[in-house]
Design a protein around this motif. Structure first.
Motif, PDB file in Angstrom:
ATOM      1  N   MET A   1       0.823  -1.191   0.000  1.00 42.98           N
ATOM      2  CA  MET A   1       0.000   0.000   0.000  1.00 42.98           C
ATOM      3  C   MET A   1       0.868   1.256   0.000  1.00 42.98           C
ATOM      4  O   MET A   1       0.541   2.231  -0.632  1.00 42.98           O
ATOM      5  N   ALA A   2       1.980   1.201   0.724  1.00 45.90           N
ATOM      6  CA  ALA A   2       2.847   2.372   0.806  1.00 45.90           C
ATOM      7  C   ALA A   2       3.459   2.701  -0.550  1.00 45.90           C
ATOM      8  O   ALA A   2       3.674   3.855  -0.864  1.00 45.90           O
ATOM      9  N   THR A   3       3.723   1.685  -1.354  1.00 48.70           N
ATOM     10  CA  THR A   3       4.302   1.964  -2.666  1.00 48.70           C
ATOM     11  C   THR A   3       3.295   2.651  -3.571  1.00 48.70           C
ATOM     12  O   THR A   3       3.676   3.499  -4.365  1.00 48.70           O
ATOM     13  N   ASP A   4       2.004   2.302  -3.448  1.00 44.49           N
ATOM     14  CA  ASP A   4       0.979   2.985  -4.235  1.00 44.49           C
ATOM     15  C   ASP A   4       0.903   4.454  -3.852  1.00 44.49           C
ATOM     16  O   ASP A   4       0.801   5.324  -4.721  1.00 44.49           O
ATOM     17  N   GLN A   5       0.977   4.733  -2.557  1.00 46.40           N
ATOM     18  CA  GLN A   5       0.928   6.126  -2.107  1.00 46.40           C
ATOM     19  C   GLN A   5       2.183   6.876  -2.521  1.00 46.40           C
ATOM     20  O   GLN A   5       2.109   8.045  -2.896  1.00 46.40           O
ATOM     21  N   THR A   6       3.333   6.236  -2.480  1.00 50.40           N
ATOM     22  CA  THR A   6       4.570   6.881  -2.894  1.00 50.40           C
ATOM     23  C   THR A   6       4.532   7.215  -4.375  1.00 50.40           C
ATOM     24  O   THR A   6       4.909   8.323  -4.778  1.00 50.40           O
ATOM     25  N   LYS A   7       4.065   6.269  -5.184  1.00 55.48           N
ATOM     26  CA  LYS A   7       3.932   6.529  -6.617  1.00 55.48           C
ATOM     27  C   LYS A   7       2.925   7.643  -6.882  1.00 55.48           C
ATOM     28  O   LYS A   7       3.138   8.499  -7.739  1.00 55.48           O
ATOM     29  N   ALA A   8       1.820   7.627  -6.140  1.00 62.55           N
ATOM     30  CA  ALA A   8       0.785   8.645  -6.321  1.00 62.55           C
ATOM     31  C   ALA A   8       1.318  10.032  -5.971  1.00 62.55           C
ATOM     32  O   ALA A   8       1.049  11.006  -6.688  1.00 62.55           O
ATOM     33  N   TRP A   9       2.090  10.131  -4.875  1.00 60.11           N
ATOM     34  CA  TRP A   9       2.662  11.427  -4.497  1.00 60.11           C
ATOM     35  C   TRP A   9       3.646  11.912  -5.558  1.00 60.11           C
ATOM     36  O   TRP A   9       3.664  13.098  -5.900  1.00 60.11           O
ATOM     37  N   ALA A  10       4.474  11.019  -6.081  1.00 60.79           N
ATOM     38  CA  ALA A  10       5.441  11.420  -7.109  1.00 60.79           C
ATOM     39  C   ALA A  10       4.718  11.905  -8.363  1.00 60.79           C
ATOM     40  O   ALA A  10       5.091  12.924  -8.953  1.00 60.79           O
ATOM     41  N   GLU A  11       3.671  11.191  -8.752  1.00 57.82           N
ATOM     42  CA  GLU A  11       2.917  11.609  -9.933  1.00 57.82           C
ATOM     43  C   GLU A  11       2.174  12.912  -9.679  1.00 57.82           C
ATOM     44  O   GLU A  11       2.080  13.764 -10.559  1.00 57.82           O
ATOM     45  N   PHE A  12       1.648  13.097  -8.471  1.00 57.87           N
ATOM     46  CA  PHE A  12       0.946  14.330  -8.129  1.00 57.87           C
ATOM     47  C   PHE A  12       1.890  15.528  -8.201  1.00 57.87           C
ATOM     48  O   PHE A  12       1.541  16.567  -8.749  1.00 57.87           O
ATOM     49  N   ARG A  13       3.096  15.378  -7.661  1.00 57.71           N
ATOM     50  CA  ARG A  13       4.087  16.464  -7.731  1.00 57.71           C
ATOM     51  C   ARG A  13       4.437  16.793  -9.181  1.00 57.71           C
ATOM     52  O   ARG A  13       4.569  17.956  -9.548  1.00 57.71           O
ATOM     53  N   ARG A  14       4.599  15.748  -9.995  1.00 55.98           N
ATOM     54  CA  ARG A  14       4.915  15.968 -11.408  1.00 55.98           C
ATOM     55  C   ARG A  14       3.756  16.691 -12.108  1.00 55.98           C
ATOM     56  O   ARG A  14       3.981  17.601 -12.908  1.00 55.98           O
ATOM     57  N   MET A  15       2.520  16.325 -11.779  1.00 61.64           N
ATOM     58  CA  MET A  15       1.368  17.002 -12.381  1.00 61.64           C
ATOM     59  C   MET A  15       1.300  18.464 -11.960  1.00 61.64           C
ATOM     60  O   MET A  15       0.970  19.329 -12.771  1.00 61.64           O
ATOM     61  N   ILE A  16       1.628  18.757 -10.705  1.00 58.47           N
ATOM     62  CA  ILE A  16       1.592  20.140 -10.225  1.00 58.47           C
ATOM     63  C   ILE A  16       2.610  20.994 -10.978  1.00 58.47           C
ATOM     64  O   ILE A  16       2.336  22.140 -11.338  1.00 58.47           O
ATOM     65  N   VAL A  17       3.780  20.434 -11.249  1.00 62.13           N
ATOM     66  CA  VAL A  17       4.794  21.180 -12.019  1.00 62.13           C
ATOM     67  C   VAL A  17       4.269  21.474 -13.422  1.00 62.13           C
ATOM     68  O   VAL A  17       4.389  22.606 -13.919  1.00 62.13           O
ATOM     69  N   TRP A  18       3.656  20.480 -14.074  1.00 59.63           N
ATOM     70  CA  TRP A  18       3.111  20.694 -15.417  1.00 59.63           C
ATOM     71  C   TRP A  18       1.952  21.690 -15.388  1.00 59.63           C
ATOM     72  O   TRP A  18       1.791  22.495 -16.316  1.00 59.63           O
ATOM     73  N   ILE A  19       1.149  21.648 -14.351  1.00 57.82           N
ATOM     74  CA  ILE A  19       0.032  22.597 -14.229  1.00 57.82           C
ATOM     75  C   ILE A  19       0.550  24.013 -14.053  1.00 57.82           C
ATOM     76  O   ILE A  19       0.030  24.955 -14.664  1.00 57.82           O
ATOM     77  N   ALA A  20       1.579  24.191 -13.240  1.00 53.80           N
ATOM     78  CA  ALA A  20       2.166  25.522 -13.067  1.00 53.80           C
ATOM     79  C   ALA A  20       2.759  26.024 -14.380  1.00 53.80           C
ATOM     80  O   ALA A  20       2.595  27.206 -14.729  1.00 53.80           O
ATOM     81  N   LEU A  21       3.418  25.154 -15.130  1.00 53.43           N
ATOM     82  CA  LEU A  21       3.955  25.543 -16.430  1.00 53.43           C
ATOM     83  C   LEU A  21       2.829  25.935 -17.386  1.00 53.43           C
ATOM     84  O   LEU A  21       2.927  26.937 -18.103  1.00 53.43           O
ATOM     85  N   ALA A  22       1.745  25.166 -17.380  1.00 54.48           N
ATOM     86  CA  ALA A  22       0.590  25.497 -18.221  1.00 54.48           C
ATOM     87  C   ALA A  22       0.005  26.843 -17.812  1.00 54.48           C
ATOM     88  O   ALA A  22      -0.394  27.643 -18.674  1.00 54.48           O
ATOM     89  N   GLY A  23      -0.042  27.127 -16.515  1.00 56.58           N
ATOM     90  CA  GLY A  23      -0.544  28.414 -16.035  1.00 56.58           C
ATOM     91  C   GLY A  23       0.301  29.571 -16.520  1.00 56.58           C
ATOM     92  O   GLY A  23      -0.223  30.598 -16.957  1.00 56.58           O
ATOM     93  N   VAL A  24       1.614  29.406 -16.474  1.00 60.55           N
ATOM     94  CA  VAL A  24       2.515  30.459 -16.960  1.00 60.55           C
ATOM     95  C   VAL A  24       2.323  30.673 -18.461  1.00 60.55           C
ATOM     96  O   VAL A  24       2.272  31.818 -18.932  1.00 60.55           O
ATOM     97  N   LEU A  25       2.204  29.589 -19.217  1.00 64.76           N
ATOM     98  CA  LEU A  25       1.988  29.716 -20.658  1.00 64.76           C
ATOM     99  C   LEU A  25       0.640  30.359 -20.969  1.00 64.76           C
ATOM    100  O   LEU A  25       0.534  31.160 -21.919  1.00 64.76           O
ATOM    101  N   MET A  26      -0.386  30.028 -20.203  1.00 61.93           N
ATOM    102  CA  MET A  26      -1.698  30.645 -20.404  1.00 61.93           C
ATOM    103  C   MET A  26      -1.652  32.140 -20.121  1.00 61.93           C
ATOM    104  O   MET A  26      -2.250  32.935 -20.852  1.00 61.93           O
ATOM    105  N   VAL A  27      -0.944  32.540 -19.077  1.00 55.96           N
ATOM    106  CA  VAL A  27      -0.808  33.961 -18.762  1.00 55.96           C
ATOM    107  C   VAL A  27      -0.062  34.678 -19.887  1.00 55.96           C
ATOM    108  O   VAL A  27      -0.478  35.749 -20.330  1.00 55.96           O
ATOM    109  N   ALA A  28       1.015  34.071 -20.364  1.00 61.41           N
ATOM    110  CA  ALA A  28       1.773  34.685 -21.462  1.00 61.41           C
ATOM    111  C   ALA A  28       0.899  34.834 -22.705  1.00 61.41           C
ATOM    112  O   ALA A  28       0.909  35.882 -23.369  1.00 61.41           O
ATOM    113  N   GLY A  29       0.124  33.792 -23.013  1.00 60.29           N
ATOM    114  CA  GLY A  29      -0.774  33.868 -24.171  1.00 60.29           C
ATOM    115  C   GLY A  29      -1.857  34.919 -23.998  1.00 60.29           C
ATOM    116  O   GLY A  29      -2.185  35.657 -24.936  1.00 60.29           O
TER     117      GLY A  29
END
Length: 91
Positions: A1-29
């Motif tokens: 179970m801990a490995t599922d949560q660890t993978k989920a946290w890693a993927e969540f952090r990666r998604m947050i970085v992509w979302i922030a990048l998308a936000g910056v690009l949307m503001v620039a556009g």
């Protein structure tokens, strides 16, 4: 179970970085689009940055949180808890 949560946290952090990048690009556009039709005043820039960036982060962040909840097992534990309550023997 801990490995599922660890993978989920890693993927969540990666998604947050992509979302922030998308936000910056949307503001620039948005700022580029607004500059085509009128001069950009500091108040318009601040409102655009605040509105577009916050809206993008909020909308995408809520979807990311929903995906994280599913992948980390939180949804399953709630589903299991409600299933066990329904299956209690009746006297």
């Amino acid at each position: 179970m801990a490995t599922d949560q660890t993978k989920a946290w890693a993927e969540f952090r990666r998604m947050i970085v992509w979302i922030a990048l998308a936000g910056v690009l949307m503001v620039a556009g948005a700022l580029w689009y607004l500059s085509l039709y009128d001069a950009l005043y500091p108040s318009a820039i601040a409102a655009t940055v605040g509105g577009v960036f916050i809206s993008t982060l909020l909308g995408c962040g809520l979807f990311a949180a929903a995906f994280f909840s599913d992948k980390s097992g939180h949804d399953q534990s709630v589903s299991d808890a409600t299933t066990h309550e329904d299956e209690q023997p009746q006297a």
